[in-house]
Write an enzyme that holds these catalytic residues in place. Structure first.
Site, PDB file in Angstrom:
ATOM      1  N   GLU A 142       8.892  39.902  22.882  1.00 54.46           N
ATOM      2  CA  GLU A 142       9.207  40.572  24.138  1.00 54.46           C
ATOM      3  C   GLU A 142       8.383  40.015  25.289  1.00 54.46           C
ATOM      4  OE1 GLU A 142      11.751  42.787  24.671  1.00 54.46           O
ATOM      5  OE2 GLU A 142      12.253  42.094  22.649  1.00 54.46           O
ATOM      6  N   HIS A 199      12.075  48.874  22.528  1.00 53.41           N
ATOM      7  CA  HIS A 199      12.562  47.509  22.347  1.00 53.41           C
ATOM      8  C   HIS A 199      11.774  46.609  23.302  1.00 53.41           C
ATOM      9  CE1 HIS A 199      16.265  44.583  22.040  1.00 53.41           C
ATOM     10  NE2 HIS A 199      15.107  43.965  21.908  1.00 53.41           N
ATOM     11  N   HIS A 224      10.520  37.720  27.962  1.00 52.43           N
ATOM     12  CA  HIS A 224      10.828  38.508  29.154  1.00 52.43           C
ATOM     13  C   HIS A 224       9.695  38.575  30.182  1.00 52.43           C
ATOM     14  CE1 HIS A 224      14.556  39.691  27.258  1.00 52.43           C
ATOM     15  NE2 HIS A 224      13.891  40.131  26.197  1.00 52.43           N
TER      16      HIS A 224
END
Length: 315
Positions: free
Chosen positions: A169, A91, A173
Site C-alpha cells: 500500500e 485495505h 499508493h
C-alpha cells in the site's frame, strides 16, 4: 488549549522547545508545514489556481479513497493472523487523480513491496521486488509499537503476512501522494518518517469510516438488520442506502463474482494535507461491481478466523 494544527505548527517550527535533558523523545514523523501558511487553503481537486506547494495539498492525486476489505478468512490462522471480530479491515488510502485515473509505484527508490502488483507499469517500467527488511522494522525504529499493534489488529492481509500488504500500500499508493514526498519532511527528519506517517494517515481515515457489523445493524438499518449471514442476502440498494444514512455519500461497493460483498471504497476531497487535513465525503466516481438485480451475499466469517479485540487508545 491548543488545537491539533497549532500543535503541528509548533512541532514543525520547534516552538515547543527541546526536551529536557535525560528524557527520551521519539523521532518525529511530522512533515515541515510552515510554508503551507503562505498558501490559500482549498479542498483538493477544487482549486481554481495552480497548487504551488504540493506538500500542502495532495496533487494531482486529490481524489482520496479510504478502502476496506470484508474477508472471511486470512489463510494464516494457524500462525495467529486473524480478523477482528465485528469489524471490516483496512485495505489502504489511495490517491486517484481528480479525473478518476491514477498513478502507481511513482518512486521506485521507495519501493518496499516484496511482490509488486503490477510488476510492470503501463509504460513498460519494471517494478523490482523488494528483498530488504519489512516495513514493520521502519515503524519499530520510531518506537511506534502502538501503531504496529493497531495494524496487526485491523490491517490484515490474506494468504500472506500483514507486513506485505502494508508495504504494498505504501509503495504503490503513498509514493504517488505529493504530501508524502520525502522533500516535504525537511532535511532533519529520519529516513522512513513518511512511511510511518502514511500508516498513521491511513488509520485516521479508517476511523472516519469504521464499518463494523454492529454499526450497520444498530445504526443504519434497524429493521432489516444488515449483518453477515450465510442464509440471508441483501440488495445493493439496501446496503448503499444504509451506508449513505451515516456518511451522506454513496461509496463504491465491490463484489466478487458480482454477488459476494468484499470491499468498500469511500471517496473524499481533502482540505489540507492528506496526513492531517479534513476529509469531505463524496459519491463514488466508480460504478459498483455488485449486481443491481441479483442478491448480494454478505457472508459470515469462517470458524476460527476471527479474534475478539479490545478497543485501544486509537478509538
Amino acid at each position: 488549549m491548543y488545537g491539533p494544527l497549532t500543535i503541528l505548527f509548533f512541532l514543525a517550527s520547534g516552538a515547543l522547545g527541546a526536551p529536557e535533558s535525560g528524557i527520551y523523545q521519539l523521532p518525529s514523523t511530522v512533515p515541515s508545514i510552515l510554508s503551507c501558511a503562505k498558501q490559500t487553503p482549498t479542498y483538493s481537486c477544487e482549486n481554481t489556481t495552480v497548487i504551488e506547494n504540493t506538500c500542502c495539498t495532495p496533487t494531482p492525486g486529490g481524489l482520496v479513497l479510504q478502502t476496506q476489505f470484508w474477508s472471511t478468512y486470512t489463510g494464516l490462522e494457524k500462525k495467529g493472523q486473524k480478523l477482528p471480530a465485528g469489524s471490516w479491515t483496512i485495505h489502504g488510502l489511495w490517491p486517484d487523480n481528480c479525473d478518476g485515473s491514477y498513478e502507481q509505484y511513482c518512486d521506485l527508490s521507495r519501493q518496499y513491496d516484496p511482490a509488486p502488483s503490477p510488476a510492470t507499469l503501463p509504460d513498460g517500467t519494471k517494478v523490482p521486488a523488494w528483498a530488504g527488511p519489512g516495513v514493520d522494522t521502519f515503524v519499530k525504529k520510531f518506537g511506534r509499537d502502538d501503531q504496529l499493534a493497531f495494524m496487526h489488529t485491523y490491517w490484515i492481509n490474506q494468504n500472506a503476512p500483514n507486513v506485505d500488504l502494508w508495504a504494498h500500500e505504501f509503495s504503490k499508493h503513498a509514493t504517488c501522494t505529493s504530501t508524502f514526498d520525502v522533500a516535504c519532511y525537511g532535511e532533519d527528519v529520519e529516513e522512513h518518517a513518511e512511511v510511518v506517517d502514511f500508516f498513521d494517515a491511513t488509520i485516521r481515515a479508517f476511523h472516519q469510516y469504521p464499518l463494523s457489523i454492529y454499526w450497520l445493524q444498530a445504526n443504519l438499518n434497524r429493521r432489516s438488520g444488515i449483518v453477515p449471514s450465510n442464509t440471508t442476502s441483501y440488495t445493493l440498494d439496501q446496503i448503499q442506502t444504509a451506508i449513505v444514512m451515516q456518511t451522506g455519500a454513496i461509496p463504491y461497493l465491490g463484489c466478487k463474482n458480482a454477488t459476494i460483498l468484499s470491499e468498500v471504497w469511500y471517496f473524499s476531497h481533502v482540505y489540507g494535507t492528506e496526513q492531517y487535513g479534513t476529509y469531505k465525503t463524496l459519491d463514488s466516481t466508480a460504478k459498483s461491481s455488485c449486481s443491481t438485480t441479483e442478491p448480494i451475499w454478505y457472508y459470515q466469517r469462517s470458524s476460527g478466523s476471527e479474534r475478539e479485540v479490545r478497543k485501544s487508545g486509537w478509538w
